[in-house]
Structures are given as structure tokens and as C-alpha cells.
Motif scaffolding. Structure first.
Motif, PDB file in Angstrom:
ATOM      1  N   SER A  41       0.816  -1.218   0.000  1.00 42.49           N
ATOM      2  CA  SER A  41       0.000   0.000   0.000  1.00 42.49           C
ATOM      3  C   SER A  41       0.845   1.261   0.000  1.00 42.49           C
ATOM      4  O   SER A  41       0.378   2.329  -0.416  1.00 42.49           O
ATOM      5  CB  SER A  41      -0.933   0.005   1.222  1.00 42.49           C
ATOM      6  N   LEU A  62       2.659  -1.989  -6.646  1.00 42.00           N
ATOM      7  CA  LEU A  62       1.557  -2.239  -5.734  1.00 42.00           C
ATOM      8  C   LEU A  62       1.543  -3.685  -5.265  1.00 42.00           C
ATOM      9  O   LEU A  62       1.147  -3.969  -4.130  1.00 42.00           O
ATOM     10  CB  LEU A  62       0.230  -1.896  -6.416  1.00 42.00           C
ATOM     11  N   VAL A  75       1.587   3.690  -3.285  1.00 44.56           N
ATOM     12  CA  VAL A  75       0.774   4.787  -3.802  1.00 44.56           C
ATOM     13  C   VAL A  75       1.268   6.146  -3.309  1.00 44.56           C
ATOM     14  O   VAL A  75       0.794   7.185  -3.764  1.00 44.56           O
ATOM     15  CB  VAL A  75      -0.709   4.601  -3.403  1.00 44.56           C
TER      16      VAL A  75
END
Length: 333
Positions: A80, A275, A83
């Protein structure tokens, strides 16, 4: 049975499974086989249940699914932090860590060394400095003469079927850790940095899963993995120097063994921009998941972290990480 009831029952079943997984994973050896489930399943299953709960109007199903998504998120392998806005590139110490898959056995040595030279690193951490057969007999090799010739500006350390090459001079003799890993302390401009070249044994041998031998082998391998993790953690906890730990852990995010790493060891994956980072299987078009890891301590920061395709030389991608170090006092953790 109504759709809403079906969703609740499915969500409840997944909740029970996830609870057992979190409780038994890495602790009970038969669960080692279950822990080989694809890490994305721990995000995909509750997300699918959430969608089904929304479509059927099942509030209890949605609550259970959301709870499972949060509880199992770290098992999913999703990065995560990818991002986040990337930070500007900074110069530092470049480290390349790679499971060579039996060194250059059956392959052209020139291609093997050309790949290493294509990643000009200050420190190389190379695993599987041996030849042999998958799941079978292995034997030691001696490629030191060529290593010294190919990397005249690096200091060479070899032990536990691992090779560490460092542009920085060693601060002492190499230290075998357990039966499969190697610690080498090097003198950087900011002080001593401990490097750990790690290779944790694989979980299973490919054989008939219904045979007695399969379960005997899995239990033996569980014990071997625990001993390697215990030796690594004990050395890290006793080490006063800042450290970098990297190698083939044969452990996905869904395998509880990775929880054995001490709190002082920080996963460097936040410096990776993918990701869903994957380091295996390098020869397949569809990369599966990450089983190779980098950890750093206080005083060591991962600035960039990328996986490099070895062009068919191994089933593992090479880990390419740039770190910066801070001049700090010796740490007692």
C-alpha cells in the motif's frame, strides 16, 4: 436460502478460516502447507464478500468481510505504500541480493557474470553458491578465482553456500549464521554496517501429498526453517551495529514465519513502487509473489528498491536496493 444468508455463511466460514490461519500459521507445522495459499487471496476473498454483501444487502456479511479484510491485509502482499509520492533519488550504497539458483550450473558463466556486472553494486549478497538438483543432492563448488578476477575492487567472503562481495573493507571475519546464512560486517564511511546474506530452506519437496513421506519431510523442513530463523533473530538482537538483512526467505507474506523477524528489522518494501511486488517466479510471464525480502535497522534507510529480471539465469528476480546510512552511536537492542 436467501442470497443475504448465503453471504453471511460464506463470510463466517472465511472468518473462521482466517482466525485459524492467523493463530496456527508459523506455529503448527501441518499449517505450513495451508500457508502456501496465494497471498492475494487474503485480499480478494473478503473484497468479493464485500461486493456480494453490498449486492444482497447483508449488513452482517459486510461487517464480517470488512473485519477479515483488515485482519488479513498484511497476509495479502499488497504494498500500500507504493501509492505514496516517490521521493527524489538519492545517492547511497547500492546492494544487489540474488538467489542464483545453483550458481551458474548448466548455464554459460559469461552470461552469469555479465548479469552481475549489469548491476554495478557496492555490495553483492548472492545465495546458492553450490550445484545440485532441486530437492536432491547438492555439492560445494569453488569459483573464487573467477570471482576475484571479475570483482577486483570488492572484498570476497564465502561461507554457508553464500557469497558476499563488498567494495567496503570487512570489519572482521565473516560469521556463519545458522546453517544457511552469512553475516559480514563492513566499514562504510558512516561506520560499521552488518550485512546478512540470508537463505531460509524451502518449505516442501514436490512429492505425493498423500504419502507419509510428504508429511515427514514437511515436519523436518519446518524444524529446519525454525532453526534458521531463530539463529538469525538471535544474532540480530545481539548485534550492536546497524544492519541490512536480505536474501531468499522462501516466505511469502502469507507465511507466518516472517513474523519471527524482530521489531528492529523494518521491511524495506516501502521504497518499492510496485503495488504487488513479486520476486518469484522469474522465468514465468506471470510473476507470483515476493519470497525475497530486505530488512533494515535504525540508521539505515532504503531509498530505492527494485526487482531485476535475470534473463532466465534463475527462478528468482534480483533485489536491487539503494540505502543511505546515518552516523549513529552503537545500538544495543
Amino acid at each position: 436460502m436467501s442470497p443475504a444468508t448465503a453471504v453471511v455463511l460464506c463470510a463466517l466460514a472465511w472468518t473462521v478460516f482466517l482466525g485459524a490461519h492467523l493463530a496456527l500459521n508459523g506455529r503448527w507445522w501441518p499449517w505450513l502447507a495451508v500457508s502456501l495459499l496465494p497471498p492475494p487471496l487474503f485480499a480478494a476473498a473478503p473484497l468479493a464478500l464485500l461486493l456480494a454483501a453490498a449486492a444482497s444487502g447483508s449488513v452482517p456479511g459486510a461487517v464480517l468481510a470488512a473485519g477479515c479484510l483488515l485482519a488479513g491485509w498484511r497476509q495479502s502482499g499488497v504494498n500500500s505504500r507504493a501509492v505514496r509520492r516517490s521521493s527524489p533519488e538519492r545517492a547511497g550504497i547500492r546492494v544487489v541480493s540474488w538467489n542464483t539458483q545453483h550458481w551458474n550450473q548448466g548455464r554459460e558463466p559469461d552470461r552469469f557474470y555479465a548479469f552481475l556486472h549489469s548491476l554495478p553494486a557496492d555490495i553483492y549478497l548472492l545465495q546458492e553458491y553450490l550445484n545440485g538438483f532441486e530437492g536432491g543432492e547438492v555439492w560445494d563448488i569453488d569459483d573464487e578465482e573467477r570471482l576475484r578476477r571479475e570483482f577486483p575492487g570488492h572484498h570476497l567472503s564465502v561461507d554457508n553456500n553464500s557469497v558476499t562481495l563488498s567494495r567496503f573493507p570487512p570489519a572482521g571475519p565473516p560469521v556463519p549464521v545458522g546453517a544457511c546464512s552469512l553475516r559480514v560486517d563492513v566499514r562504510t564511511p558512516d561506520g560499521i554496517l552488518s550485512t546478512y546474506n540470508v537463505h531460509i530452506p524451502v518449505q516442501l519437496t514436490v512429492m505425493n501429498p498423500l504419502s507419509r513421506a510428504f508429511f515427514q519431510d514437511m515436519r523436518r523442513r519446518h524444524g529446519a526453517r525454525r532453526r534458521e530463523y531463530d539463529a538469525l533473530v538471535a544474532d540480530l538482537l545481539a548485534n550492536p551495529h546497524p544492519f541490512l538483512v536480505s536474501g531468499d526467505f522462501n516466505t511469502s507474506a502469507a507465511i507466518g514465519d516472517i513474523r519471527r523477524m524482530p521489531r528492529a528489522a523494518h521491511d524495506a518494501i516501502g521504497a518499492n513502487r510496485s503495488l504487488f511486488p513479486a520476486s518469484w517466479h522469474a522465468r514465468w510471464r506471470l510473476r507470483l509473489w515476493r519470497i525475497d525480502w530486505v530488512f533494515t535497522s535504525a540508521g539505515v534507510r532504503a531509498e530505492q528498491y527494485t526487482f531485476r529480471d535475470p534473463g532466465g539465469l534463475s527462478d528468482h528476480l534480483a533485489q536491487d536496493v539503494t540505502i543511505t546510512t546515518t552516523a549513529i552511536e552503537e545500538m544495543n537492542r
